[in-house]
Design an enzyme around this catalytic site. Structure first.
Site, mmCIF file in Angstrom:
data_model
loop_
_atom_site.group_PDB
_atom_site.id
_atom_site.type_symbol
_atom_site.label_atom_id
_atom_site.label_comp_id
_atom_site.label_asym_id
_atom_site.label_seq_id
_atom_site.Cartn_x
_atom_site.Cartn_y
_atom_site.Cartn_z
ATOM 1 N N GLU A 50 0.831 -1.211 0.000
ATOM 2 C CA GLU A 50 0.000 0.000 0.000
ATOM 3 C C GLU A 50 0.867 1.262 0.000
ATOM 4 O OE1 GLU A 50 -2.855 -0.328 3.177
ATOM 5 O OE2 GLU A 50 -3.944 -1.940 2.155
ATOM 6 N N GLU A 80 -5.314 -9.253 0.202
ATOM 7 C CA GLU A 80 -5.775 -9.232 1.596
ATOM 8 C C GLU A 80 -7.283 -9.039 1.622
ATOM 9 O OE1 GLU A 80 -3.890 -6.289 4.034
ATOM 10 O OE2 GLU A 80 -1.855 -6.866 3.475
#
Length: 690
Positions: A306, A453
């Site tokens: 991220e 995820e």
């Protein structure tokens, strides 16, 4: 073989087993698969009809399985684990094994094969050999596969490419081929024959790229299990895809020779060095990848985590880091085996509903555009983190909990994209399709999505995180696993796999932030399941499924009126036999709404096969592993009583339950590439010989 008969004995119907060389073994009844396997160790017997229907996913017969007279079976070698060393020259491997990691990288750099694709099939016709070989640029073939809607279109486009680009020598080779005839003796044209081969070949490729569930392995635990304990838990739970947040050598050593497919990661703190230096990236690959393959089945590298949202100051280094890592893999001849990408938070996509209007945050486009071009050119995928839990929390009540949890919704409550008229029944699909539409907005339509995820916390602060519960976590992850493994795809791309990694294996008690941050794990530090998953029909994945020992009872403290309404529905439209609750019957006492509702809820739950969503009853029912039976009142699912299958399709209020059907276990699927080529060969033989 004791009960084999000669081919001329055709008066009695026999079972026929075809071997790879075209020979047909005929067996008198009664015969079983084991009768053939005794003389052919290391082989498996497959039903021809199932092979034609499922191709490489056909399941080998058990040795005790009877062989039916008049049916055709195939005898094929059992698939062996992929020997990744076979893709390199043997001398290079030996040299690499003796040197340092840097030496291995250099040796592998010298052994890169020519990058092309070929398909060779040998069969027999009248004692002669037929050989068809197609050689095409691998990059062109990969691009065609990505751009095609299905295997049929891909095969047609590959045939067109072959016919357009074939060289004069190739044309001569084609003319030298003897006529190829079908089952009834009719000649098959070469393009049609190639199309048949390519259709089968494409199905082999698709089998390895099908849907799967992986698990993230975090390490923020005060008492982290040893790497060998982690590997043992993964094997016990039949988890064959994992994502590590680093490339810890001890963990990789523990995963060696397990066959588990591993995604290793370049941590954010290492991104600065890797993104600034090609040499540093090469050293990283040499130390963390080359030093461990082929013993460790590394299939992907996640560069950073991220980065655009968590580390925006390093964003400009992200694409260089991807390129440098990939270049090192190319030099090591591993780029065809290991993908390189970077996981993004779904928040980089703006206006995610309706999905058709989604686009990437314009601030990030200077990074996202070249990143997508890199993913295209390298044949990689977009890694996306999808958390419906947070979408639900941040929606201020706009997103219903059922919509976030994959609970079935009535048609009038489904979200509809007004631009495409696509119906969305869950947040997960909407976010994944938003990513597809956002990429399409930038003219990128052939990069698949892998969800790196996703999950749901099973515990949180009761006042600020009331929906972080074990029931919700079990519901979300159970439904997610079924949704992915059923190969449902998304409304925009139905049937297109969305491989997904669950966050996460263990609860991480050292994670900062809200209470729920510590409770996303499937297991505690001792490997004890944090809650019960309900995966009946989803193969052997995650063996903590104890569905057969679960019961549906009235939730403690539930509203009495709601319980009565649920009881009335179960004993009425729900078609539950509630006669045991009549006065004088075994389950009349205790004469309370809670007790009677528990009995009725459980009878409905077991009568519906314990399918996900059938123990809800507008939120007043809960699943438990404690047997609620008492005295002579036996609940379905207890040792002394089995549930009665309910007729009809009535569904509990607010719970349009879906069936728990899913694809067969990948562990028992015959999907190795070698097996796929055998299937092609056997199918061709069945056309030509029989």
């Amino acid at each position: 073989m004791g009960n084999a008969v000669c081919a001329k004995d055709k008066k009695k119907k026999t079972a026929k087993v075809m071997t790879l060389d075209g020979a047909v073994i005929r067996l008198k009844p009664p015969a079983a698969a084991g009768d053939v396997l005794r003389d052919h160790p290391g082989h498996s017997v497959l039903e021809a009809d199932e092979v034609k229907r499922l191709g490489v996913r056909a399941t080998p017969l058990d040795s005790t399985q009877p062989l039916e007279p008049g049916k055709l079976y195939f005898l094929a070698e059992l698939p062996r684990p992929l020997d990744r060393r076979g893709l390199r020259r043997a001398s290079s491997v030996v040299a690499a094994a003796r040197g340092s990691a840097t030496d291995r990288l250099e040796n592998l750099r010298l052994s890169r094969p020519r990058r092309s694709a070929s398909l060779a099939v040998e069969t027999a016709e009248g004692g002669g050999a037929v050989r068809v070989r197609v050689r095409l640029p691998a990059a062109r073939v990969a691009k065609l596969l990505q751009e095609s809607a299905d295997g049929t279109e891909a095969a047609e486009r590959i045939v067109e490419l072959y016919l357009a680009e074939k060289s004069p020598p190739a044309r001569k080779e084609i003319h030298r081929l003897p006529a190829i005839r079908g089952k009834k003796g009719k000649p098959m044209t070469l393009p049609l024959f190639l199309l048949l081969l390519l259709l089968l070949a494409v199905s082999v490729v698709s089998a390895d790229e099908g849907p799967y569930i992986g698990v993230n392995v975090g390490t923020a635990l005060s008492d982290m299990p040893s790497p060998t304990q982690v590997a043992a838990l993964l094997k016990t739970q039949k988890i064959d895809h994992v994502r590590l947040y680093d490339a810890d050598p001890a963990m990789l050593a523990a995963l060696a020779n397990t066959g588990i497919r591993v995604t290793v990661s370049v941590p954010n703190e290492q991104l600065l060095a890797v993104g600034q230096s090609n040499a540093t990236a090469a050293n990283w690959v040499a130390r963390n990848v080359v030093a461990h393959v082929p013993a460790v089945n590394i299939t992907a590298i996640a560069v950073g985590s991220e980065v655009l949202t968590a580390l925006p100051n390093a964003a400009t280094l992200l694409v260089p880091a991807l390129r440098y890592i990939h270049s090192a893999l190319v030099a090591a001849n591993l780029d065809g085996l290991i993908k390189v990408s970077t996981p993004h938070a779904s928040s980089v996509i703006l206006d995610s509903f309706p999905p058709s209007q989604a686009f990437f945050n314009r601030t990030f486009e200077p990074v996202i555009v070249p990143m997508l071009k890199f993913l295209q050119s390298s044949g990689s995928y977009l890694m996306l983190n999808v958390y419906p839990y947070y979408d639900y929390l941040q929606s201020n009540g706009i997103i219903p909990l059922d919509y976030a949890l994959f609970r079935p919704l009535p048609p009038n409550k489904e979200a509809v994209d007004a631009n495409t008229l696509l119906h969305y029944t869950n947040v997960f699909d909407a976010v994944v399709d938003a990513a597809y539409f956002a990429m399409a907005y930038l003219n990128v339509t052939n990069v698949p999505v892998v969800v790196l995820e996703s999950g749901w916390p099973h515990k949180g602060d009761p006042t600020t995180e009331p929906d972080a519960t074990a029931d919700n976590a079990a519901t979300y992850n159970s439904n997610l696993i079924r949704h992915v493994l059923n190969n449902t795809g998304t409304p925009k791309h139905p049937g297109v796999p969305v491989p997904t990694y669950i966050y996460e294996l263990y609860d991480e008690d050292l994670r900062p932030g809200a209470t729920s941050e510590k409770f996303w794990g499937l297991f505690d530090v001792n490997g004890v399941p944090a809650y019960t998953l309900h995966l009946t029909g989803s193969g052997t994945l995650l063996a903590n499924d104890t569905t057969n020992q679960t019961f549906c009872v009235a939730r403690e403290g539930a509203d009495t009126k709601m319980l009565q309404a649920g009881l009335d529905w179960a004993c009425g439209p729900g078609k539950v036999d509630c006669s045991a609750l009549m006065q004088g019957k075994p389950c009349y006492d205790p004469d309370t709404v809670e007790s009677h509702a528990s009995y009725a809820f459980n009878e409905y739950y077991h009568g519906m096969g314990m399918a996900s969503g059938t123990c809800y009853f507008s939120g007043v029912a809960a699943i438990t592993t404690t047997d609620p039976s008492h005295e002579s009142c036996l609940f379905s699912g207890s040792g002394g009583k089995n549930g009665t299958v309910l007729n009809g399709t009535s569904l509990a209020p607010s719970s349009n339950s879906t069936s728990a059907e899913s694809s067969a276990s990948a562990a028992h699927s015959f999907h190795h590439n070698k097996g796929g080529l055998q299937i092609i060969r056997l199918l061709l033989l069945s056309l030509i010989v029989l």
